[in-house]
Design a protein around this motif. Structure first.
Motif, PDB file in Angstrom:
ATOM      1  N   ARG A  50      42.560  12.975 -32.410  1.00 28.30           N
ATOM      2  CA  ARG A  50      42.030  11.910 -31.562  1.00 28.30           C
ATOM      3  C   ARG A  50      40.883  11.175 -32.248  1.00 28.30           C
ATOM      4  NH1 ARG A  50      39.531  13.056 -25.635  1.00 28.30           N
ATOM      5  NH2 ARG A  50      41.554  14.080 -25.343  1.00 28.30           N
ATOM      6  N   ILE A  51      39.955  11.922 -32.836  1.00 28.81           N
ATOM      7  CA  ILE A  51      38.829  11.301 -33.531  1.00 28.81           C
ATOM      8  C   ILE A  51      39.316  10.452 -34.696  1.00 28.81           C
ATOM      9  CG2 ILE A  51      36.830  11.789 -34.996  1.00 28.81           C
ATOM     10  CD1 ILE A  51      36.135  14.093 -33.184  1.00 28.81           C
ATOM     11  N   LYS A  52      40.315  10.950 -35.426  1.00 25.40           N
ATOM     12  CA  LYS A  52      40.848  10.194 -36.554  1.00 25.40           C
ATOM     13  C   LYS A  52      41.442   8.873 -36.088  1.00 25.40           C
ATOM     14  CE  LYS A  52      42.045  14.302 -39.292  1.00 25.40           C
ATOM     15  NZ  LYS A  52      43.175  15.096 -39.857  1.00 25.40           N
ATOM     16  N   ARG A  53      42.254   8.919 -35.048  1.00 28.32           N
ATOM     17  CA  ARG A  53      42.929   7.702 -34.587  1.00 28.32           C
ATOM     18  C   ARG A  53      41.954   6.689 -33.996  1.00 28.32           C
ATOM     19  NH1 ARG A  53      48.875   9.148 -32.040  1.00 28.32           N
ATOM     20  NH2 ARG A  53      49.513  10.648 -33.636  1.00 28.32           N
ATOM     21  N   GLN A  54      40.893   7.182 -33.382  1.00 29.62           N
ATOM     22  CA  GLN A  54      39.917   6.288 -32.770  1.00 29.62           C
ATOM     23  C   GLN A  54      38.831   5.836 -33.744  1.00 29.62           C
ATOM     24  OE1 GLN A  54      38.403   7.937 -29.094  1.00 29.62           O
ATOM     25  NE2 GLN A  54      40.448   8.314 -28.276  1.00 29.62           N
ATOM     26  N   HIS A  55      38.934   6.260 -35.020  1.00 33.00           N
ATOM     27  CA  HIS A  55      37.879   5.949 -36.006  1.00 33.00           C
ATOM     28  C   HIS A  55      36.523   6.328 -35.410  1.00 33.00           C
ATOM     29  CE1 HIS A  55      40.520   2.648 -38.113  1.00 33.00           C
ATOM     30  NE2 HIS A  55      41.128   3.809 -37.990  1.00 33.00           N
ATOM     31  N   GLY A  56      36.477   7.536 -34.849  1.00 31.22           N
ATOM     32  CA  GLY A  56      35.371   7.927 -33.997  1.00 31.22           C
ATOM     33  C   GLY A  56      34.108   8.365 -34.700  1.00 31.22           C
ATOM     34  N   ALA A  57      33.012   8.190 -33.995  1.00 30.17           N
ATOM     35  CA  ALA A  57      31.701   8.710 -34.353  1.00 30.17           C
ATOM     36  C   ALA A  57      30.982   8.968 -33.031  1.00 30.17           C
ATOM     37  CB  ALA A  57      30.934   7.734 -35.231  1.00 30.17           C
ATOM     38  N   PHE A  58      29.714   9.383 -33.095  1.00 32.10           N
ATOM     39  CA  PHE A  58      28.988   9.700 -31.876  1.00 32.10           C
ATOM     40  C   PHE A  58      27.563   9.169 -31.925  1.00 32.10           C
ATOM     41  CE2 PHE A  58      32.085  13.191 -32.306  1.00 32.10           C
ATOM     42  CZ  PHE A  58      32.724  13.111 -31.071  1.00 32.10           C
ATOM     43  N   LEU A  59      27.029   8.855 -30.738  1.00 32.10           N
ATOM     44  CA  LEU A  59      25.591   8.715 -30.571  1.00 32.10           C
ATOM     45  C   LEU A  59      25.101   9.988 -29.892  1.00 32.10           C
ATOM     46  CD1 LEU A  59      24.843   5.105 -29.223  1.00 32.10           C
ATOM     47  CD2 LEU A  59      24.490   5.984 -31.530  1.00 32.10           C
ATOM     48  N   LEU A  60      24.199  10.686 -30.540  1.00 34.93           N
ATOM     49  CA  LEU A  60      23.556  11.850 -29.935  1.00 34.93           C
ATOM     50  C   LEU A  60      22.276  11.357 -29.284  1.00 34.93           C
ATOM     51  CD1 LEU A  60      23.247  14.907 -29.457  1.00 34.93           C
ATOM     52  CD2 LEU A  60      22.234  15.067 -31.747  1.00 34.93           C
ATOM     53  N   VAL A  61      22.190  11.422 -27.967  1.00 34.36           N
ATOM     54  CA  VAL A  61      21.072  10.843 -27.228  1.00 34.36           C
ATOM     55  C   VAL A  61      19.936  11.856 -27.126  1.00 34.36           C
ATOM     56  CG1 VAL A  61      20.373   9.724 -25.074  1.00 34.36           C
ATOM     57  CG2 VAL A  61      22.694   9.392 -25.966  1.00 34.36           C
ATOM     58  N   GLY A  62      18.705  11.345 -27.251  1.00 35.54           N
ATOM     59  CA  GLY A  62      17.539  12.205 -27.335  1.00 35.54           C
ATOM     60  C   GLY A  62      16.922  12.589 -26.010  1.00 35.54           C
ATOM     61  N   MET A  63      15.645  12.989 -26.073  1.00 30.76           N
ATOM     62  CA  MET A  63      14.943  13.549 -24.920  1.00 30.76           C
ATOM     63  C   MET A  63      14.420  12.491 -23.965  1.00 30.76           C
ATOM     64  SD  MET A  63      14.727  16.951 -25.097  1.00 30.76           S
ATOM     65  CE  MET A  63      13.198  17.374 -24.263  1.00 30.76           C
ATOM     66  N   ARG A  64      13.855  11.399 -24.535  1.00 37.11           N
ATOM     67  CA  ARG A  64      13.207  10.389 -23.703  1.00 37.11           C
ATOM     68  C   ARG A  64      13.451   9.002 -24.289  1.00 37.11           C
ATOM     69  NH1 ARG A  64       9.982  12.549 -19.965  1.00 37.11           N
ATOM     70  NH2 ARG A  64       9.271  10.483 -19.409  1.00 37.11           N
ATOM     71  N   GLY A  65      13.377   7.995 -23.414  1.00 38.69           N
ATOM     72  CA  GLY A  65      13.541   6.623 -23.862  1.00 38.69           C
ATOM     73  C   GLY A  65      12.289   5.793 -23.702  1.00 38.69           C
ATOM     74  N   ASP A  66      11.162   6.435 -23.390  1.00 43.14           N
ATOM     75  CA  ASP A  66       9.911   5.687 -23.202  1.00 43.14           C
ATOM     76  C   ASP A  66       8.747   6.581 -23.602  1.00 43.14           C
ATOM     77  OD1 ASP A  66       9.023   7.332 -20.896  1.00 43.14           O
ATOM     78  OD2 ASP A  66      10.684   6.354 -19.857  1.00 43.14           O
ATOM     79  N   ASP A  67       7.556   6.005 -23.530  1.00 46.00           N
ATOM     80  CA  ASP A  67       6.347   6.737 -23.917  1.00 46.00           C
ATOM     81  C   ASP A  67       5.663   7.399 -22.728  1.00 46.00           C
ATOM     82  OD1 ASP A  67       6.660   5.972 -26.574  1.00 46.00           O
ATOM     83  OD2 ASP A  67       5.596   4.081 -26.249  1.00 46.00           O
ATOM     84  N   GLY A  68       6.192   7.208 -21.533  1.00 53.34           N
ATOM     85  CA  GLY A  68       5.563   7.786 -20.353  1.00 53.34           C
ATOM     86  C   GLY A  68       6.101   9.159 -20.025  1.00 53.34           C
ATOM     87  N   GLY A  69       5.393   9.836 -19.126  1.00 55.44           N
ATOM     88  CA  GLY A  69       5.861  11.132 -18.667  1.00 55.44           C
ATOM     89  C   GLY A  69       5.619  12.243 -19.672  1.00 55.44           C
TER      90      GLY A  69
END
Length: 286
Positions: free
Chosen positions: A199-218
């Motif tokens: 499936r990954i081969k056919r879709q020319h796949g890769a991934f985004l690994l999402v991190g802990m936070r998207g801002d400087d708050g908290g």
């Protein structure tokens, strides 16, 4: 850069076979424009895409939704307890996450592709009454073996809320002398996909690994859900079209034209149940 040049050449070959006035022609010209801009750059950044069938959707991994983030570590642990034989030989957190993602467990991975036609298919295949969206990203892509990737994947099993807890968690797993604060500021990492399934081969796949936070708050040491969309598709003034809206009226025709080039559900999902679904949909009267 070799990947981008190959993509550019492939798109030019497809372009030469498309009749003027087709739905696909407009989007092909956008993808070619992006590829030509990237080909002129002198760095190792890579152009990759993601298609979503509803332009109103956020750009968030599945574990960020429906209150699952606080249970992320439990999801992973239960999966490994219930099916331990499936994870024998998988030596790191990323390999486990990829396999869990493949079988539908919510994870902090987002599927992306190096082929814009694949992204276009995913932007069209569902929600026929809503406009879709194709995202273009231009960034450095990392290998699964790199330290930041391995640490961020490991943190999917973390459930703490303090620097001491995070440091202890990572130290117990063999990660030493880390800049913890720097690690918590990573919003995402594009990752090359191990080509270990069809499936990954056919879709020319890769991934985004999402991190802990998207801002400087908290609290930076506690997981929080956030939307990558405003971070990734803002105007960088480099000429790359990063958000491409697909009108709902064009979805059906685009799927037909993509099918003519072999980009369809049956090809992208080689598993038997998906083959059956593709054949059924092909002949079913609407």
């Amino acid at each position: 850069m070799g990947t981008i040049l190959a993509e550019d050449n492939y798109m030019e070959q497809v372009d030469s076979h498309i009749e003027k006035g087709s739905c696909l022609e407009e989007y092909l010209s956008i993808f070619l424009h992006n590829a030509r801009i990237v080909s002129a750059q002198e760095d190792n950044r890579v152009l990759f895409y993601r298609g979503q069938s509803n332009k109103g959707y956020s750009l968030t991994p599945s574990v960020f939704r429906r209150g699952l983030l606080s249970k992320e570590h439990t999801l992973i642990n239960d999966m490994m307890l219930n099916s331990p034989d499936e994870f024998i030989g998988l030596n790191n957190g990323l390999e486990r996450l990829i396999k869990m993602q493949h079988y539908g467990l919510p994870t902090r991975l987002l599927d992306i592709t190096l082929n814009p036609l694949v992204a276009l298919h995913f932007a069209c295949k569902d929600d026929p009454d809503v406009d879709g969206e194709v995202f273009a990203f231009y960034d450095y892509i990392q290998r699964p073996s790199e330290m930041n990737v391995r640490c961020l994947a490991a943190l999917s099993e973390y459930n703490g809320s303090s620097e001491r807890q995070m440091l202890g968690f990572l130290t117990d797993r063999g990660f030493n002398n880390l800049e913890i604060v720097k690690l918590t500021s990573i919003t995402h990492i594009p990752i090359e996909a191990p080509l270990n399934n069809e499936r990954i081969k056919r879709q020319h796949g890769a991934f985004l690994l999402v991190g802990m936070r998207g801002d400087d708050g908290g609290n930076p040491f506690q997981k929080t859900a956030f939307d990558l969309k405003p971070l990734l598709i803002r105007d960088y003034h480099d000429g790359i079209s990063r958000s491409i809206i697909i009108p709902k009226e064009e979805k059906t025709e685009l799927l037909k034209e993509l099918d003519a080039f072999g980009i369809n559900h049956g090809f992208l999902f080689p598993e038997l149940e998906h083959q059956a679904a593709y054949i059924k949909d092909k002949y079913e009267e609407v």
